[in-house]
Scaffold this motif. Sequence first.
Motif, PDB file in Angstrom:
ATOM      1  N   UNK A   1       0.713  -1.396   0.074  1.00 51.47           N
ATOM      2  CA  UNK A   1       0.004  -0.064   0.165  1.00 51.47           C
ATOM      3  C   UNK A   1       0.714   1.401  -0.003  1.00 51.47           C
TER       4      UNK A   1
ATOM      5  N   UNK B   1       0.741   4.269  -2.808  1.00 50.96           N
ATOM      6  CA  UNK B   1       0.456   5.440  -2.496  1.00 50.96           C
ATOM      7  C   UNK B   1       1.524   6.527  -2.810  1.00 50.96           C
TER       8      UNK B   1
ATOM      9  N   UNK C   1       5.204   1.050  11.247  1.00 46.85           N
ATOM     10  CA  UNK C   1       4.094   1.325  10.579  1.00 46.85           C
ATOM     11  C   UNK C   1       2.765   1.134  11.410  1.00 46.85           C
ATOM     12  N   UNK C   2       3.103   0.590  12.894  1.00 46.40           N
ATOM     13  CA  UNK C   2       1.923   0.065  13.558  1.00 46.40           C
ATOM     14  C   UNK C   2       1.239   1.114  13.742  1.00 46.40           C
ATOM     15  N   UNK C   3       1.493   2.288  14.003  1.00 47.34           N
ATOM     16  CA  UNK C   3       0.560   3.406  14.475  1.00 47.34           C
ATOM     17  C   UNK C   3       0.011   4.382  13.317  1.00 47.34           C
ATOM     18  N   UNK C   4       0.722   4.174  12.125  1.00 51.59           N
ATOM     19  CA  UNK C   4       0.595   5.201  11.104  1.00 51.59           C
ATOM     20  C   UNK C   4      -0.314   4.766  10.065  1.00 51.59           C
ATOM     21  N   UNK C   5      -1.053   5.677   9.436  1.00 52.88           N
ATOM     22  CA  UNK C   5      -1.776   5.345   8.344  1.00 52.88           C
ATOM     23  C   UNK C   5      -0.830   5.263   7.170  1.00 52.88           C
ATOM     24  N   UNK C   6      -1.268   4.996   6.064  1.00 53.00           N
ATOM     25  CA  UNK C   6      -0.324   4.801   4.817  1.00 53.00           C
ATOM     26  C   UNK C   6      -0.110   6.414   4.446  1.00 53.00           C
ATOM     27  N   UNK C   7      -0.954   7.390   4.485  1.00 52.86           N
ATOM     28  CA  UNK C   7      -0.535   8.795   4.376  1.00 52.86           C
ATOM     29  C   UNK C   7       0.556   9.182   5.245  1.00 52.86           C
ATOM     30  N   UNK C   8       0.703   8.747   6.636  1.00 55.95           N
ATOM     31  CA  UNK C   8       1.596   9.243   7.479  1.00 55.95           C
ATOM     32  C   UNK C   8       3.034   8.407   6.979  1.00 55.95           C
TER      33      UNK C   8
ATOM     34  N   UNK D   1       4.316  10.184   3.804  1.00 54.16           N
ATOM     35  CA  UNK D   1       4.754  11.499   3.737  1.00 54.16           C
ATOM     36  C   UNK D   1       5.953  11.561   4.618  1.00 54.16           C
ATOM     37  N   UNK D   2       5.902  10.700   5.625  1.00 52.31           N
ATOM     38  CA  UNK D   2       7.166  10.658   6.736  1.00 52.31           C
ATOM     39  C   UNK D   2       8.457  10.177   5.699  1.00 52.31           C
TER      40      UNK D   2
END
Lengths: 277, 277
Positions: A160, A164, A252-259, A262-263
């Motif tokens: 994903x 993205x 990636x545990x606490x992050x969305x695909x967007x985060x 962009x990170x």
Amino acid sequence: MTRTAFFISDGTGITAESLGRSLLAQFENVEIRMITKPYIDSVEKAHQLAAIIESTAVKDGEQPIIIDTIVDSEIRSVIREAPGFKVDIFSTFLEPLEQELATHSSYSVGRTHAIGSDDVYMDRIQSVHFALDNDDGARTHQYDQADIILVGVSRCGKTPSSLYLALQFGIRAANYPLTEDDLDETGKLKLPPVLEPHRHKLFGLTIDPRRLAAIRHERRPNSRYSSMDQCVQEVTQAEALYRRMHIPFIDTTRFSVEEISTRMIAETGINRRFSPR
Amino acid sequence: MTRTAFFISDGTGITAESLGRSLLAQFENVEIRMITKPYIDSVEKAHQLAAIIESTAVKDGEQPIIIDTIVDSEIRSVIREAPGFKVDIFSTFLEPLEQELATHSSYSVGRTHAIGSDDVYMDRIQSVHFALDNDDGARTHQYDQADIILVGVSRCGKTPSSLYLALQFGIRAANYPLTEDDLDETGKLKLPPVLEPHRHKLFGLTIDPRRLAAIRHERRPNSRYSSMDQCVQEVTQAEALYRRMHIPFIDTTRFSVEEISTRMIAETGINRRFSPR
């Protein structure tokens, strides 16, 4: 008591919804039903929507919140007459911007998400196909054309994220799965040979083993693949490899695909080929 | 004269950039360099960015435009002191919203794009893998689980649209390529048999043959596949099929992937499994 919010646009509705959700996310203790109404691009559609807004106001017993990015003044005036608390982005900010830029704005309908130049379109399509062709280590001979190569254990979020990056930013992202074989070899903590020449492009993903086990369980329930032992072992070895090889990595545990995406861009400084519109 | 605009956020920057681009797109006659600065989530980073803004103001000879969605008041005050024309979304709209909702907003940093519930994450991942597994007619036995099945000739935009629907909205989109064989048979204008039982889920894509030829030329230059004749013939037959079978369809030539996807949702009324955050 539930309130209703309408995000209204003469185009895709992406901007109105994105802003609306950001604003309303600040009110955690209010239950708000959110409805996006894109392509309100005629007076007739505006009247139909105004009727819906009116009946919602009656049903809720409270006026709805209306967040819109409609540019056309005639269409907007119809929505204005509907009962609602209006967050009118364009009329609030466009006039001061006109003064600052010493020019008038063009009130063109649905301007932002228009397709733009052919080059941008081609770049985008090519990046998506690059991500697909180079997904999951399927191919490795195009790594010299990759902007970034995501590495990580199976189901940690590589696919994903690669897609993205391609769709939103035109970035060519390949991804390579660290399998048990790779990781066993890297008991000696060595990179898989195919990645060695592209070390500077690698970005690692990691994940909480419990989360990983849950995700894998959806795919192959009660297998060795989805067992807690296996997940802990793979994740531990992958992280050791990143540290040893100085590969930047993100949990990636606490992050969305967007985060995640962009990170990675912020951390590596990769250039976007285009910007989301 | 070029102006600079900064889109600044303590999170992904997606909202600030989306709104900023929408507003500035109304000023076609001004050349504006746009820079997104996400993850400005500490006073230290804010000071570094303020220095960049200052030197940009000097270089441009004009103050930059600053569009931000920073929630933390300490961080925001640092950015406020930098020279710039400020479009301050949150402070403009949050206070009136607090009054309307008769409550205070939670000033939590980066709230919107946080990952949310596990269910949402799983839905998203599963939708992406569904789109991949069911891309390009690779598999057809899962069509009963699809929310929508995109059909169209090769390279008319099916794959990027399916992936966008999956990533942004959690919609399960399969796609099936109408090949020459299908279209020849449909000289009699019949659906490929594998699609027949799922007729109500079909959505057609079409494209200007010249654009199609250009896109195909990138892939296989000077081939029959990319020839104008071939493209005209395939597109004409595909459109005739859509009309005959009452399949709704959209011309992707002038539209971005965002527009194609949101128009399909608006037209079919498919439910999103989640909303972009």
